[in-house]
Design a protein around this motif. Structure first.
Motif, mmCIF file in Angstrom:
data_model
loop_
_atom_site.group_PDB
_atom_site.id
_atom_site.type_symbol
_atom_site.label_atom_id
_atom_site.label_comp_id
_atom_site.label_asym_id
_atom_site.label_seq_id
_atom_site.Cartn_x
_atom_site.Cartn_y
_atom_site.Cartn_z
ATOM 1 N N GLU A 1 0.814 -1.224 0.000
ATOM 2 C CA GLU A 1 0.000 0.000 0.000
ATOM 3 C C GLU A 1 0.845 1.272 0.000
ATOM 4 O O GLU A 1 0.617 2.157 -0.820
ATOM 5 C CB GLU A 1 -0.973 -0.013 1.169
ATOM 6 N N PRO A 2 1.858 1.386 0.881
ATOM 7 C CA PRO A 2 2.702 2.593 0.781
ATOM 8 C C PRO A 2 3.415 2.689 -0.565
ATOM 9 O O PRO A 2 3.547 3.786 -1.108
ATOM 10 C CB PRO A 2 3.706 2.429 1.933
ATOM 11 N N LEU A 3 3.833 1.540 -1.107
ATOM 12 C CA LEU A 3 4.480 1.562 -2.423
ATOM 13 C C LEU A 3 3.516 2.102 -3.477
ATOM 14 O O LEU A 3 3.900 2.879 -4.354
ATOM 15 C CB LEU A 3 4.923 0.145 -2.785
ATOM 16 N N GLY A 4 2.247 1.711 -3.345
ATOM 17 C CA GLY A 4 1.236 2.237 -4.250
ATOM 18 C C GLY A 4 1.152 3.747 -4.174
ATOM 19 O O GLY A 4 1.070 4.438 -5.186
ATOM 20 N N TRP A 5 1.206 4.276 -2.927
ATOM 21 C CA TRP A 5 1.172 5.744 -2.774
ATOM 22 C C TRP A 5 2.373 6.395 -3.446
ATOM 23 O O TRP A 5 2.241 7.454 -4.062
ATOM 24 C CB TRP A 5 1.137 6.129 -1.290
ATOM 25 N N PHE B 1 -0.880 2.195 -11.998
ATOM 26 C CA PHE B 1 -0.129 1.100 -11.400
ATOM 27 C C PHE B 1 -0.179 1.187 -9.871
ATOM 28 O O PHE B 1 -0.266 0.164 -9.188
ATOM 29 C CB PHE B 1 1.321 1.121 -11.896
ATOM 30 N N GLY B 2 -0.159 2.403 -9.347
ATOM 31 C CA GLY B 2 -0.302 2.586 -7.910
ATOM 32 C C GLY B 2 -1.627 2.036 -7.406
ATOM 33 O O GLY B 2 -1.691 1.385 -6.364
ATOM 34 N N ILE B 3 -2.682 2.281 -8.186
ATOM 35 C CA ILE B 3 -3.996 1.740 -7.811
ATOM 36 C C ILE B 3 -3.960 0.217 -7.817
ATOM 37 O O ILE B 3 -4.494 -0.435 -6.916
ATOM 38 C CB ILE B 3 -5.067 2.263 -8.787
ATOM 39 N N PHE B 4 -3.271 -0.347 -8.830
ATOM 40 C CA PHE B 4 -3.168 -1.816 -8.864
ATOM 41 C C PHE B 4 -2.446 -2.331 -7.628
ATOM 42 O O PHE B 4 -2.868 -3.311 -7.008
ATOM 43 C CB PHE B 4 -2.438 -2.251 -10.137
ATOM 44 N N LEU B 5 -1.350 -1.652 -7.235
ATOM 45 C CA LEU B 5 -0.608 -2.116 -6.063
ATOM 46 C C LEU B 5 -1.469 -2.047 -4.808
ATOM 47 O O LEU B 5 -1.358 -2.886 -3.923
ATOM 48 C CB LEU B 5 0.646 -1.270 -5.873
ATOM 49 N N GLN B 6 -2.322 -1.045 -4.730
ATOM 50 C CA GLN B 6 -3.126 -0.891 -3.513
ATOM 51 C C GLN B 6 -4.274 -1.879 -3.437
ATOM 52 O O GLN B 6 -4.608 -2.363 -2.362
ATOM 53 C CB GLN B 6 -3.664 0.532 -3.436
ATOM 54 N N THR B 7 -4.890 -2.180 -4.585
ATOM 55 C CA THR B 7 -6.063 -3.045 -4.526
ATOM 56 C C THR B 7 -5.730 -4.496 -4.835
ATOM 57 O O THR B 7 -6.542 -5.369 -4.583
ATOM 58 C CB THR B 7 -7.142 -2.563 -5.510
ATOM 59 N N SER C 1 -7.891 -7.470 -7.760
ATOM 60 C CA SER C 1 -9.343 -7.352 -7.644
ATOM 61 C C SER C 1 -9.861 -6.846 -8.981
ATOM 62 O O SER C 1 -9.097 -6.611 -9.906
ATOM 63 C CB SER C 1 -9.691 -6.366 -6.534
ATOM 64 N N ALA C 2 -11.186 -6.683 -9.079
ATOM 65 C CA ALA C 2 -11.765 -6.181 -10.326
ATOM 66 C C ALA C 2 -11.155 -4.824 -10.676
ATOM 67 O O ALA C 2 -10.817 -4.544 -11.817
ATOM 68 C CB ALA C 2 -13.278 -6.069 -10.187
ATOM 69 N N LEU C 3 -10.986 -3.966 -9.661
ATOM 70 C CA LEU C 3 -10.453 -2.623 -9.900
ATOM 71 C C LEU C 3 -8.987 -2.666 -10.324
ATOM 72 O O LEU C 3 -8.595 -2.015 -11.299
ATOM 73 C CB LEU C 3 -10.617 -1.791 -8.624
ATOM 74 N N GLY C 4 -8.190 -3.455 -9.616
ATOM 75 C CA GLY C 4 -6.759 -3.499 -9.916
ATOM 76 C C GLY C 4 -6.475 -4.017 -11.316
ATOM 77 O O GLY C 4 -5.637 -3.485 -12.035
ATOM 78 N N ILE C 5 -7.215 -5.069 -11.715
ATOM 79 C CA ILE C 5 -7.000 -5.633 -13.046
ATOM 80 C C ILE C 5 -7.396 -4.629 -14.122
ATOM 81 O O ILE C 5 -6.701 -4.452 -15.125
ATOM 82 C CB ILE C 5 -7.801 -6.931 -13.192
ATOM 83 N N LYS C 6 -8.511 -3.927 -13.879
ATOM 84 C CA LYS C 6 -8.922 -2.896 -14.854
ATOM 85 C C LYS C 6 -7.835 -1.847 -14.998
ATOM 86 O O LYS C 6 -7.531 -1.394 -16.106
ATOM 87 C CB LYS C 6 -10.225 -2.231 -14.410
ATOM 88 N N ALA C 7 -7.220 -1.455 -13.873
ATOM 89 C CA ALA C 7 -6.154 -0.453 -13.937
ATOM 90 C C ALA C 7 -4.990 -0.966 -14.770
ATOM 91 O O ALA C 7 -4.431 -0.237 -15.600
ATOM 92 C CB ALA C 7 -5.686 -0.095 -12.525
#
Lengths: 164, 119
Positions: B3-7, B50-56, B59-65
């Protein structure tokens, strides 16, 4: 080969559909299969890749090499733009130069043009057969061969191994 | 851990996008501006996605990202190519300090390098 392209397009589109919906509910699958079949029938003939070439593992290996090289160049390009944007007196020496490529297939040339656009200081503005016209933000060399070497960087060789 | 890496990715992406917009304002002509816009917006937007993918995660959201990253990388250069080519053919002026324009030379048209300062 026509049916092969359509089927290949169908499978590819279905894979994208599955990734986007991220569910295996049967209703979603039925709708996806129908929609992607229509898309495949409409656009399958225009598929620029030969499906048979996709089963060559060597191409996939070079694609895997290409991705980090590309990411690194893309990152460098952004640092380059950042430096130019933040420097007080704009240090620009722009020009449009012509460059020849040895790549044969359309898809390889497309990827070369895209890669050039995303690497430091260069942007493809036109492709005619094997000649690329490139807007260069800082013309480092007026000698065509040297310029071509700087612009292409590592990409042409890698792309030849992947697509040609 | 992710999560911090995503940020980190999201913040870096936003910074690159801001720099790209600054380039859009500061650079002298359409072609240079297009360069700034294409490169920074590609990496900036991909960084955010890519940050969103790392955070989620997966999931459906991360794969879409992730899929969106692929589409952005393929389509943005094509869009900038089409825009700058159309501008060149229709004679949008190049900056006055442009060194050479082999595209117009080869087409046999009159030079479209600007002779005076637009400001």
């Amino acid at each position: 080969m026509r049916a092969g392209r359509v089927i290949f397009y169908w499978l590819g589109a279905m894979a994208v559909w599955l990734l986007l919906t991220w569910t295996v509910h049967w209703q979603s699958l039925v709708v996806g299969a129908l929609v992607t079949l229509i898309a495949a029938l409409a656009f399958g003939q225009q598929l620029p890749v030969m499906p048979l070439r996709l089963f060559n593992p060597r191409r996939w290996f070079w694609l895997l090499v290409y991705i980090p090289v590309f990411a690194w160049q893309c990152f460098k390009a952004n640092l380059d733009v950042a430096m130019r944007v933040l420097s007080p007196g704009l240090q620009l020496r722009p020009g449009i130069v012509r460059m020849k490529t040895s790549l044969k297939t359309d898809i390889a040339r497309t990827f070369l043009a895209n890669s050039i656009t995303l690497t430091p200081g260069t942007m493809t503005v036109e492709i005619k057969e094997d000649v690329l016209y490139i807007h260069w933000i800082d013309v480092q060399s007026e000698d065509p061969e040297k310029a071509a070497r700087i612009i292409k960087g590592p990409f042409e060789k890698l792309l030849a191994r992947i697509f040609d | 851990m992710t999560e911090p890496l995503g940020w980190v990715f999201i913040i870096a992406g936003v910074i690159f996008n801001v720099l790209g917009c600054l380039g859009l304002v500061r650079f002298p002509d359409l072609y240079n501006r297009m360069q700034a816009a294409t490169k920074s917006v590609t990496l900036g937007t991909c960084g955010i996605l890519f940050g969103i993918f790392l955070q989620t995660g997966f999931s459906a959201l991360g794969i879409k990202a992730l899929v969106a990253v692929l589409f952005v990388v393929i389509n943005l250069p094509v869009a900038s190519h089409a825009l700058s080519r159309g501008s060149l053919i229709n004679g949008v002026k190049l900056w006055k300090k442009t060194i050479k324009d082999e595209f117009t030379e080869d087409r046999g048209g009159a030079s479209i390098i600007d002779t005076e300062d637009p400001e």
